[in-house]
Design a protein around this motif. Structure first.
Motif, PDB file in Angstrom:
ATOM      1  N   ILE A  22       0.864  -1.186   0.000  1.00 11.93           N
ATOM      2  CA  ILE A  22       0.000   0.000   0.000  1.00 11.93           C
ATOM      3  C   ILE A  22       0.892   1.225   0.000  1.00 11.93           C
ATOM      4  CG2 ILE A  22      -1.639   1.337   1.365  1.00 11.93           C
ATOM      5  CD1 ILE A  22      -2.848  -1.288   2.279  1.00 11.93           C
ATOM      6  N   ARG A  23       0.589   2.143  -0.884  1.00 13.19           N
ATOM      7  CA  ARG A  23       1.377   3.354  -1.033  1.00 13.19           C
ATOM      8  C   ARG A  23       0.472   4.540  -0.775  1.00 13.19           C
ATOM      9  NH1 ARG A  23       2.338   6.469  -5.644  1.00 13.19           N
ATOM     10  NH2 ARG A  23       1.043   5.107  -6.886  1.00 13.19           N
ATOM     11  N   ARG A  24       0.942   5.466   0.035  1.00 18.14           N
ATOM     12  CA  ARG A  24       0.193   6.695   0.304  1.00 18.14           C
ATOM     13  C   ARG A  24       0.873   7.832  -0.445  1.00 18.14           C
ATOM     14  NH1 ARG A  24      -3.484   5.562   4.079  1.00 18.14           N
ATOM     15  NH2 ARG A  24      -3.082   3.831   5.461  1.00 18.14           N
ATOM     16  N   PHE A  25       0.043   8.736  -0.967  1.00 15.03           N
ATOM     17  CA  PHE A  25       0.597   9.887  -1.680  1.00 15.03           C
ATOM     18  C   PHE A  25      -0.376  11.049  -1.586  1.00 15.03           C
ATOM     19  CE2 PHE A  25      -1.726   7.318  -4.741  1.00 15.03           C
ATOM     20  CZ  PHE A  25      -2.403   8.213  -5.548  1.00 15.03           C
ATOM     21  N   TYR A  54      -7.662   5.362  -3.449  1.00 21.16           N
ATOM     22  CA  TYR A  54      -8.753   5.736  -2.558  1.00 21.16           C
ATOM     23  C   TYR A  54      -8.445   7.140  -2.068  1.00 21.16           C
ATOM     24  CZ  TYR A  54      -9.864   0.759  -2.347  1.00 21.16           C
ATOM     25  OH  TYR A  54     -10.197  -0.524  -2.671  1.00 21.16           O
ATOM     26  N   ILE A  55      -9.448   8.015  -2.050  1.00 17.08           N
ATOM     27  CA  ILE A  55      -9.293   9.342  -1.457  1.00 17.08           C
ATOM     28  C   ILE A  55      -9.495   9.160   0.042  1.00 17.08           C
ATOM     29  CG2 ILE A  55     -10.163  11.706  -1.360  1.00 17.08           C
ATOM     30  CD1 ILE A  55      -8.987  10.962  -4.105  1.00 17.08           C
ATOM     31  N   SER A  83     -13.202   5.438  -4.119  1.00 22.10           N
ATOM     32  CA  SER A  83     -12.117   5.133  -5.050  1.00 22.10           C
ATOM     33  C   SER A  83     -12.255   5.904  -6.348  1.00 22.10           C
ATOM     34  CB  SER A  83     -12.054   3.628  -5.330  1.00 22.10           C
ATOM     35  OG  SER A  83     -13.176   3.210  -6.069  1.00 22.10           O
ATOM     36  N   VAL A  84     -11.107   6.178  -6.937  1.00 23.05           N
ATOM     37  CA  VAL A  84     -11.015   6.798  -8.249  1.00 23.05           C
ATOM     38  C   VAL A  84     -10.007   5.996  -9.053  1.00 23.05           C
ATOM     39  CG1 VAL A  84     -11.708   9.117  -7.533  1.00 23.05           C
ATOM     40  CG2 VAL A  84      -9.327   8.459  -7.379  1.00 23.05           C
ATOM     41  N   CYS A  91      -4.261  10.415  -0.616  1.00 20.86           N
ATOM     42  CA  CYS A  91      -4.680   9.190  -1.296  1.00 20.86           C
ATOM     43  C   CYS A  91      -3.880   7.992  -0.782  1.00 20.86           C
ATOM     44  CB  CYS A  91      -4.438   9.296  -2.794  1.00 20.86           C
ATOM     45  SG  CYS A  91      -5.141  10.740  -3.587  1.00 20.86           S
ATOM     46  N   ARG A  92      -4.437   6.809  -1.030  1.00 22.12           N
ATOM     47  CA  ARG A  92      -3.662   5.580  -0.861  1.00 22.12           C
ATOM     48  C   ARG A  92      -3.964   4.682  -2.040  1.00 22.12           C
ATOM     49  NH1 ARG A  92      -6.384   1.029   0.929  1.00 22.12           N
ATOM     50  NH2 ARG A  92      -8.349   1.408   1.989  1.00 22.12           N
TER      51      ARG A  92
END
Length: 127
Positions: free
Chosen positions: A14-17, A45-46, A95-96, A124-125
């Motif tokens: 899982i990456r968060r940005f 995901y927002i 989600s987008v 986001c993740r």
């Protein structure tokens, strides 16, 4: 005798940005349906939205910053000048997809509202 272990590191970490800060310079005094737009760079995901305005004026002024995709608002944050406001989506796990157009709109209220130099950051993740 040593214990043998198998490497079980996940292959899809899982990456968060964050996207932003998106700067909306100048004085904003009316609703704007599309003040900023961009294509989502990755499936995600927002998870949160940070908004801030350097200053505000008017009487009982309000400013809602909306993040919209596919014609639906997915998260809204209300600005209180000189404070960073963080809010999360009403539907956790919103989600987008990569390539989705993301719009930012402003809804101002009150008597003669003025909001200066708005900043927006979308958390986001990966999914």
């Amino acid at each position: 005798m040593p214990i043998k272990t198998k490497n079980t590191a996940p292959t899809d970490a899982i990456r968060r940005f964050v996207i932003g800060p998106i700067q909306l310079p100048g004085q904003h005094t009316a609703d704007v349906a599309k003040i900023a737009a961009f294509d989502m760079p990755d499936d995600a995901y927002i998870t949160a939205l940070d908004v801030w305005a350097r200053d505000s004026g008017g009487s009982s002024e309000t400013c809602a910053v909306n993040v919209i995709t596919g014609g639906s608002t997915i998260v809204t944050a209300n600005i209180i000048a000189d404070s960073v406001i963080t809010t999360t989506p009403d539907a956790p796990g919103t989600s987008v997809s990569a390539g989705d157009e993301i719009l930012i709109s402003l809804d101002l209220g009150g008597s003669s509202p003025e909001f200066d130099d708005i900043s927006v950051t979308i958390h986001c993740r990966s999914r």
